[in-house]
Design a protein around this motif. Structure first.
Motif, PDB file in Angstrom:
ATOM      1  N   LEU A   1       0.824  -1.205   0.000  1.00 35.41           N
ATOM      2  CA  LEU A   1       0.000   0.000   0.000  1.00 35.41           C
ATOM      3  C   LEU A   1       0.857   1.252   0.000  1.00 35.41           C
ATOM      4  N   ILE A   2       1.865   1.276   0.869  1.00 37.40           N
ATOM      5  CA  ILE A   2       2.662   2.493   1.017  1.00 37.40           C
ATOM      6  C   ILE A   2       3.538   2.701  -0.214  1.00 37.40           C
ATOM      7  N   THR A   3       4.091   1.614  -0.754  1.00 35.46           N
ATOM      8  CA  THR A   3       4.947   1.773  -1.942  1.00 35.46           C
ATOM      9  C   THR A   3       4.163   2.310  -3.129  1.00 35.46           C
ATOM     10  N   SER A   4       2.966   1.760  -3.330  1.00 40.33           N
ATOM     11  CA  SER A   4       2.213   2.234  -4.494  1.00 40.33           C
ATOM     12  C   SER A   4       1.726   3.658  -4.301  1.00 40.33           C
ATOM     13  N   ALA A   5       1.404   4.052  -3.063  1.00 39.93           N
ATOM     14  CA  ALA A   5       0.975   5.442  -2.840  1.00 39.93           C
ATOM     15  C   ALA A   5       2.115   6.413  -3.115  1.00 39.93           C
ATOM     16  N   ILE A   6       3.314   6.063  -2.621  1.00 37.47           N
ATOM     17  CA  ILE A   6       4.467   6.954  -2.812  1.00 37.47           C
ATOM     18  C   ILE A   6       4.825   7.035  -4.296  1.00 37.47           C
TER      19      ILE A   6
ATOM     20  N   TYR B   1      -4.829  -0.473 -13.121  1.00 32.40           N
ATOM     21  CA  TYR B   1      -5.229  -1.787 -13.633  1.00 32.40           C
ATOM     22  C   TYR B   1      -4.038  -2.717 -13.819  1.00 32.40           C
ATOM     23  N   GLY B   2      -2.849  -2.336 -13.327  1.00 29.12           N
ATOM     24  CA  GLY B   2      -1.673  -3.115 -13.661  1.00 29.12           C
ATOM     25  C   GLY B   2      -1.700  -4.533 -13.142  1.00 29.12           C
ATOM     26  N   LEU B   3      -2.205  -4.712 -11.924  1.00 32.80           N
ATOM     27  CA  LEU B   3      -2.210  -6.024 -11.294  1.00 32.80           C
ATOM     28  C   LEU B   3      -3.598  -6.313 -10.818  1.00 32.80           C
ATOM     29  N   CYS B   4      -4.268  -7.263 -11.350  1.00 29.59           N
ATOM     30  CA  CYS B   4      -5.518  -7.708 -10.732  1.00 29.59           C
ATOM     31  C   CYS B   4      -5.793  -9.101 -11.227  1.00 29.59           C
ATOM     32  N   MET B   5      -5.939 -10.058 -10.335  1.00 23.84           N
ATOM     33  CA  MET B   5      -6.164 -11.423 -10.797  1.00 23.84           C
ATOM     34  C   MET B   5      -7.573 -11.595 -11.318  1.00 23.84           C
ATOM     35  N   VAL B   6      -8.544 -10.934 -10.670  1.00 26.98           N
ATOM     36  CA  VAL B   6      -9.940 -11.103 -11.076  1.00 26.98           C
ATOM     37  C   VAL B   6     -10.205 -10.418 -12.407  1.00 26.98           C
TER      38      VAL B   6
ATOM     39  N   ILE C   1     -17.401  -5.305  -7.312  1.00 27.13           N
ATOM     40  CA  ILE C   1     -16.627  -4.156  -6.868  1.00 27.13           C
ATOM     41  C   ILE C   1     -15.487  -3.839  -7.830  1.00 27.13           C
ATOM     42  N   SER C   2     -15.372  -4.593  -8.877  1.00 31.82           N
ATOM     43  CA  SER C   2     -14.407  -4.353  -9.938  1.00 31.82           C
ATOM     44  C   SER C   2     -12.985  -4.377  -9.422  1.00 31.82           C
ATOM     45  N   GLY C   3     -12.631  -5.434  -8.713  1.00 31.20           N
ATOM     46  CA  GLY C   3     -11.263  -5.565  -8.279  1.00 31.20           C
ATOM     47  C   GLY C   3     -11.083  -6.738  -7.346  1.00 31.20           C
ATOM     48  N   CYS C   4      -9.865  -7.190  -7.207  1.00 34.69           N
ATOM     49  CA  CYS C   4      -9.514  -8.146  -6.188  1.00 34.69           C
ATOM     50  C   CYS C   4      -8.835  -7.337  -5.085  1.00 34.69           C
ATOM     51  N   PRO C   5      -8.441  -7.926  -3.960  1.00 35.86           N
ATOM     52  CA  PRO C   5      -7.795  -7.125  -2.912  1.00 35.86           C
ATOM     53  C   PRO C   5      -6.573  -6.332  -3.366  1.00 35.86           C
ATOM     54  N   MET C   6      -5.808  -6.854  -4.348  1.00 40.47           N
ATOM     55  CA  MET C   6      -4.654  -6.091  -4.818  1.00 40.47           C
ATOM     56  C   MET C   6      -5.084  -4.828  -5.519  1.00 40.47           C
ATOM     57  N   ARG C   7      -6.126  -4.927  -6.368  1.00 38.08           N
ATOM     58  CA  ARG C   7      -6.525  -3.745  -7.107  1.00 38.08           C
ATOM     59  C   ARG C   7      -7.231  -2.762  -6.201  1.00 38.08           C
ATOM     60  N   LEU C   8      -7.870  -3.278  -5.136  1.00 38.62           N
ATOM     61  CA  LEU C   8      -8.508  -2.384  -4.173  1.00 38.62           C
ATOM     62  C   LEU C   8      -7.452  -1.517  -3.512  1.00 38.62           C
ATOM     63  N   MET C   9      -6.296  -2.092  -3.216  1.00 39.83           N
ATOM     64  CA  MET C   9      -5.240  -1.285  -2.617  1.00 39.83           C
ATOM     65  C   MET C   9      -4.622  -0.315  -3.613  1.00 39.83           C
TER      66      MET C   9
ATOM     67  N   VAL D   1     -11.719   7.362  -2.249  1.00 37.18           N
ATOM     68  CA  VAL D   1     -12.186   7.354  -0.873  1.00 37.18           C
ATOM     69  C   VAL D   1     -13.143   6.203  -0.633  1.00 37.18           C
ATOM     70  N   SER D   2     -13.957   5.871  -1.631  1.00 33.35           N
ATOM     71  CA  SER D   2     -14.881   4.757  -1.417  1.00 33.35           C
ATOM     72  C   SER D   2     -14.126   3.437  -1.368  1.00 33.35           C
ATOM     73  N   GLY D   3     -12.902   3.404  -1.906  1.00 31.20           N
ATOM     74  CA  GLY D   3     -12.089   2.211  -1.780  1.00 31.20           C
ATOM     75  C   GLY D   3     -11.705   1.942  -0.343  1.00 31.20           C
ATOM     76  N   LEU D   4     -11.506   3.008   0.436  1.00 30.35           N
ATOM     77  CA  LEU D   4     -11.178   2.834   1.850  1.00 30.35           C
ATOM     78  C   LEU D   4     -12.331   2.210   2.601  1.00 30.35           C
ATOM     79  N   VAL D   5     -13.551   2.642   2.271  1.00 32.26           N
ATOM     80  CA  VAL D   5     -14.714   2.060   2.955  1.00 32.26           C
ATOM     81  C   VAL D   5     -14.856   0.591   2.577  1.00 32.26           C
ATOM     82  N   MET D   6     -14.611   0.286   1.305  1.00 32.46           N
ATOM     83  CA  MET D   6     -14.689  -1.122   0.881  1.00 32.46           C
ATOM     84  C   MET D   6     -13.631  -1.955   1.567  1.00 32.46           C
ATOM     85  N   LEU D   7     -12.440  -1.384   1.782  1.00 35.42           N
ATOM     86  CA  LEU D   7     -11.380  -2.124   2.461  1.00 35.42           C
ATOM     87  C   LEU D   7     -11.773  -2.405   3.895  1.00 35.42           C
TER      88      LEU D   7
END
Lengths: 187, 157
Positions: free
Chosen positions: A52-57, B34-39, B114-122, B130-136
Motif C-alpha cells: 500500500l505504502i509503496t504504491s501510494a508513494i 489496472y496493472g495487477l488484478c487477478m480477477v 466491486i471491480s477488483g480483487c484485494p490487490m486492485r482495491l489497494m 475514498v470509497s475504496g477505503l470504505v470497501m477495504l
C-alpha cells in the motif's frame, strides 16, 4: 513491436515474476489479517502495508514529475460528478473502468435507495459494500486471496485448481445473469 | 541451486513497484490502476475468447481490446517453476470438491461487482479513491467474521 505483442509480453512477464516471488515468500493479502486476528502474527501483514505504502508513494512521485495520469487524485473527481439518470435506464456501473460517482445523493433526485433525512444512500453503493464484505468472508473460508490460490495451483494443490475452474465459470455466470439482476435492483 | 527465500515485505515492495510501473511505462493504461488484478485480467481473458460466439456478449476493458492479458495463465506457471526448482512441488488431494469450486465462483462474482480483487482495491486506494477505503474496511470486517467461523470449526473437533 505492435501494441498487441507488447501487452501480451508485459502481462506474461509480470505473471511469471509475481508467481515466482509469490511462491518463494508465501505471500497472501487476506492471510495477513487472518494471522493477525488468530495468533497476532505480523509477518504477512507487513507485506500488505508495504504494498500500500509503496504504491501510494510511487503514484505521487510519478504524478509530480510530469507523467500524465488521468484523473489522478480521484477524490477530486468524486466530488465533482453528479448522478445522471437518462430517461428510465440506469445501469449498474460497468465492471471495467474506475467508477467515480457520488456515494451519496440528494433526496430530490430520483435515485432509489435508503433515505436518511435529506440524503439518499443509493443501492449501488450498498451492494458494493456488501460484496466487499462477502469477498473477505469467502476468501478466508477458502484459505487464500486470489493471488495465493493461483500460486497454490502452480505448486500442485488440487483444491486450488478447482477454485480456478470456479473462477472461469463465474465470469460467464456474472455476464449472463448477475448483471441483469443488478440492473433490475436499481431501476 | 541454493534456495532463494524472500520475505513478505520485499514481495510487497516489488509488487507495488510493478503495479505502478505497469500503468505508467508499459501501457496497461486506459482503465486506471489496472496493472495487477487477478480477477479483472481473468475476466478479460475469458471474455475475449468467448466473444467469438454469437450468443455471448461480455464486457472487456479498453486495454483488453488491444491485446490479450495473460496474467491468469502465467502466475501458476511462475509458481510451478519456483516449486520445481526448490523441490517443493507436491500433488495434494482435494479435501472437499464442491466447496472449492463454489467458493471460487462466489469470489469471482463479488470481485466483479466491486471491480477488483484485494490487490486492485489497494491500488485504487493509493490512487485516491475514498470509497475504496470504505470497501477495504468492510473487507476486513468480513475477514474477522471468517476467522471467527474458522476458530469455531476448529474448536468443535
Amino acid at each position: 513491436m505492435t501494441i498487441a505483442l507488447k501487452i501480451a509480453l508485459v502481462t506474461a512477464a509480470i505473471g511469471i515474476v509475481l508467481g515466482f516471488f509469490g511462491q518463494r515468500s508465501r505471500m497472501c493479502f487476506i492471510g495477513g489479517w487472518r494471522d493477525f486476528f488468530l495468533i497476532r502474527d505480523t509477518y504477512l501483514l507487513k507485506g500488505f502495508f508495504a504494498f500500500l505504502i509503496t504504491s501510494a508513494i510511487l503514484f505521487f512521485y510519478f504524478d509530480a514529475t510530469g507523467h500524465y495520469m488521468k484523473n489522478y487524485p480521484w477524490f477530486e473527481q468524486q466530488s465533482a460528478v453528479q448522478y445522471e439518470v437518462e430517461g428510465d435506464i440506469h445501469n449498474f456501473p460497468d465492471q471495467c473502468d474506475l467508477v467515480y460517482y457520488n456515494a451519496v445523493a440528494s433526496a430530490d433526485s430520483n435515485i432509489k435507495g435508503i433515505v436518511i433525512g435529506e440524503t439518499v444512500l443509493p443501492f449501488e453503493t450498498l451492494v458494493m459494500y456488501l460484496a466487499a464484505f462477502l469477498l473477505g468472508l469467502l476468501s478466508t473460508l477458502s484459505n487464500g486471496c486470489p493471488l495465493r490460490q493461483h500460486v497454490m495451483a502452480g505448486s500442485g494443490n488440487a483444491s486450488a485448481m478447482l477454485y480456478l475452474g470456479g473462477f472461469y465459470v463465474g465470469v460467464v455466470i456474472y455476464n449472463l445473469y448477475v448483471h441483469e439482476w443488478l440492473n433490475l435492483l436499481i431501476n | 541451486m541454493k534456495k532463494i527465500r524472500i520475505s513478505a515485505l520485499v514481495f510487497g515492495v516489488i509488487a507495488g513497484a510493478i503495479g505502478v510501473m505497469a500503468q505508467v511505462f508499459w501501457s496497461i493504461q486506459p482503465p486506471q490502476a489496472y496493472g495487477l488484478c487477478m480477477v479483472c485480467h481473468a475476466k478479460d481473458f475469458i471474455n475475449v475468447l468467448l466473444n467469438n460466439f454469437d450468443w455471448y456478449d461480455g464486457a472487456i476493458a479498453a486495454v483488453a481490446k488491444k491485446g490479450l492479458m495473460l496474467t491468469s495463465i502465467t502466475v501458476p506457471l511462475g509458481a510451478f517453476i519456483a516449486a520445481v526448482i526448490s523441490k517443493e512441488f507436491r500433488l495434494h488431494f482435494v479435501e472437499n470438491k464442491y466447496a472449492a469450486f463454489f467458493l471460487g465462483m462466489g469470489v469471482m462474482i463479488c470481485g466483479l461487482i466491486i471491480s477488483g480483487c484485494p490487490m486492485r482495491l489497494m491500488l485504487r486506494v493509493s490512487y485516491g479513491d475514498v470509497s475504496g477505503l470504505v470497501m477495504l474496511a468492510f473487507m476486513v470486517a468480513g475477514i474477522g467474521l471468517g476467522t471467527a467461523i474458522l476458530k469455531r470449526r476448529a474448536q468443535k473437533q
